[in-house]
Design an enzyme around this catalytic site. Structure first.
Site, PDB file in Angstrom:
ATOM      1  N   CYS A 169       0.841  -1.296   0.130  1.00  0.00           N
ATOM      2  CA  CYS A 169      -0.071  -0.050  -0.168  1.00  0.00           C
ATOM      3  C   CYS A 169       0.874   1.368   0.043  1.00  0.00           C
ATOM      4  O   CYS A 169       1.519   1.437  -0.935  1.00  0.00           O
ATOM      5  CB  CYS A 169      -1.035   0.013   1.264  1.00  0.00           C
ATOM      6  SG  CYS A 169      -2.457   1.073   1.233  1.00  0.00           S
TER       7      CYS A 169
ATOM      8  N   HIS B  85      -3.816  -5.629   1.278  1.00  0.00           N
ATOM      9  CA  HIS B  85      -3.034  -6.049   2.479  1.00  0.00           C
ATOM     10  C   HIS B  85      -2.879  -7.298   2.867  1.00  0.00           C
ATOM     11  O   HIS B  85      -3.870  -7.682   3.449  1.00  0.00           O
ATOM     12  CB  HIS B  85      -3.600  -5.005   3.552  1.00  0.00           C
ATOM     13  CG  HIS B  85      -3.419  -3.694   3.478  1.00  0.00           C
ATOM     14  ND1 HIS B  85      -2.367  -2.884   4.134  1.00  0.00           N
ATOM     15  CD2 HIS B  85      -4.021  -2.445   2.887  1.00  0.00           C
ATOM     16  CE1 HIS B  85      -2.708  -1.656   3.717  1.00  0.00           C
ATOM     17  NE2 HIS B  85      -3.641  -1.395   3.043  1.00  0.00           N
TER      18      HIS B  85
ATOM     19  N   GLU C  93      -1.001  -8.672   5.098  1.00  0.00           N
ATOM     20  CA  GLU C  93      -0.800  -8.661   6.439  1.00  0.00           C
ATOM     21  C   GLU C  93      -2.042  -8.759   7.390  1.00  0.00           C
ATOM     22  O   GLU C  93      -2.197  -8.712   8.254  1.00  0.00           O
ATOM     23  CB  GLU C  93       0.201  -7.830   7.196  1.00  0.00           C
ATOM     24  CG  GLU C  93      -0.531  -6.214   7.350  1.00  0.00           C
ATOM     25  CD  GLU C  93      -0.717  -5.671   5.655  1.00  0.00           C
ATOM     26  OE1 GLU C  93      -0.566  -5.826   5.038  1.00  0.00           O
ATOM     27  OE2 GLU C  93      -0.870  -4.292   5.732  1.00  0.00           O
TER      28      GLU C  93
END
Lengths: 87, 235
Positions: B86, B203, B205
């Site tokens: 990002c 994302h 994560e």
């Protein structure tokens, strides 16, 4: 002290969604005459330099290194003759 | 494997990355403050999501001058693994470590939603645990993810197989409707020519445990761990 007025604008080939949205807004307000809007950035930079050429070279370097992204943006600037600092 | 997670003022996904690497994958991980000039022996550096320096001027434009970025650039030049997520992707583009730029989303909206991605390549250190063409589900959360590069750069990216992830429909088709931000060619993630620096808008994560709605993101981190084991000749 010199005052540089820097304009950072999108290259003509790059799509400008913000400009298009502003265009739509102006049309909604009745400004039917508006044909195109391109949005950019305007910066005022005060530079302490011995002469105009030196000031110009510094501002040029600032634009190339940070103020404009050469992938999508162009820049131009005007330099004012020695101006008193604000305040 | 040793991971370093870079923290700039305004970074917000650093703790998610740390949690996944430490608690979920049991890897060695430490934070790297933006003022540091040493990567602490990390095998892989992660530039997480957020709004470094408030996204002032342009997203990622100021972060690239942080002291830590000199070390990251040297590390990348030596073939070190760098993952930008990002805002991290935006920083990598602004730094010139990846080509192109992430522009304002075409519809001007900030998008926080789940998307589908197609893994276009399973031969990078970031995607080796995936099947080619595998469809992944991950969240996005950005206002400036609209990937742009000039026609020549795009052609080069395609020709060299540098596009690793594309936004797709649930069945893997690359459609306009599946594109959440206007990115050219539905590009969601690319690698550099050498294949050791990857930037992606989604994302991973944030989707590494079923508890949070999905675990496809694990594949990115598992790919990295696998690649380091391979490099050590352990598998």
């Amino acid at each position: 002290m010199f005052l540089a007025r820097v304009y950072v604008t999108l290259k003509p080939a790059v799509n400008d969604p913000q400009g298009l949205t502003i265009l739509g807004g102006l049309h909604t307000l009745g400004f039917a005459s508006v044909e195109q809007v391109r949005m950019g950035k305007y910066l005022e930079i005060r530079v302490d330099a011995p002469d105009a050429d030196a000031a110009r070279a510094q501002v040029e370097a600032m634009c190339r290194k940070l103020l404009a992204n050469p992938v999508i943006e162009e820049f131009r600037f005007e330099l004012d003759a020695p101006a008193p600092a604000a305040g | 494997m040793k991971f370093g997670v870079v923290v700039f003022p305004g970074t917000w996904s650093d703790m998610d990355c740390y949690h996944v690497l430490d608690t979920v994958l049991h890897q060695e991980v430490r934070y790297l403050w933006h003022q540091e000039t040493d990567l602490g022996g990390a095998d892989c550096v992660i530039l997480p999501g957020g709004f470094s320096y408030g996204d002032y001027l342009r997203a990622g434009a100021l972060a690239r001058f942080a002291p830590i970025m000199g070390a990251v650039a040297d590390f990348a030049a030596r073939g070190g693994l760098v993952l930008g997520i990002c805002n991290g992707f935006q920083i990598l583009c602004e730094s010139g470590l990846l080509p192109g730029v992430l522009m304002r989303n075409r519809h001007l909206q900030f998008r926080c939603q789940w998307v589908h991605l197609r893994a276009e390549r399973a031969t990078t250190p970031f995607s080796g645990a995936m099947q080619p063409g595998q469809v992944l589900r991950m969240p996005i959360s950005h206002g400036e993810g609209n990937y742009y590069a000039d026609a020549e750069t795009l052609a080069e990216l395609e020709r060299r197989g540098q596009v690793v992830f594309r936004y797709c429909a649930a069945d893997g088709r690359i459609t306009e409707g599946a594109n959440p931000n206007g990115a050219l060619r539905n590009i969601a993630g690319i690698v550099n020519r050498e294949g050791n620096v990857l930037g992606m808008m989604p994302h991973p994560e944030r989707c590494c445990e079923p508890l949070v709605g999905g675990a496809d993101g694990l594949l990115v981190f598992q790919s990295l761990v696998q690649s380091s084991l391979k490099a050590l000749g352990a598998v």
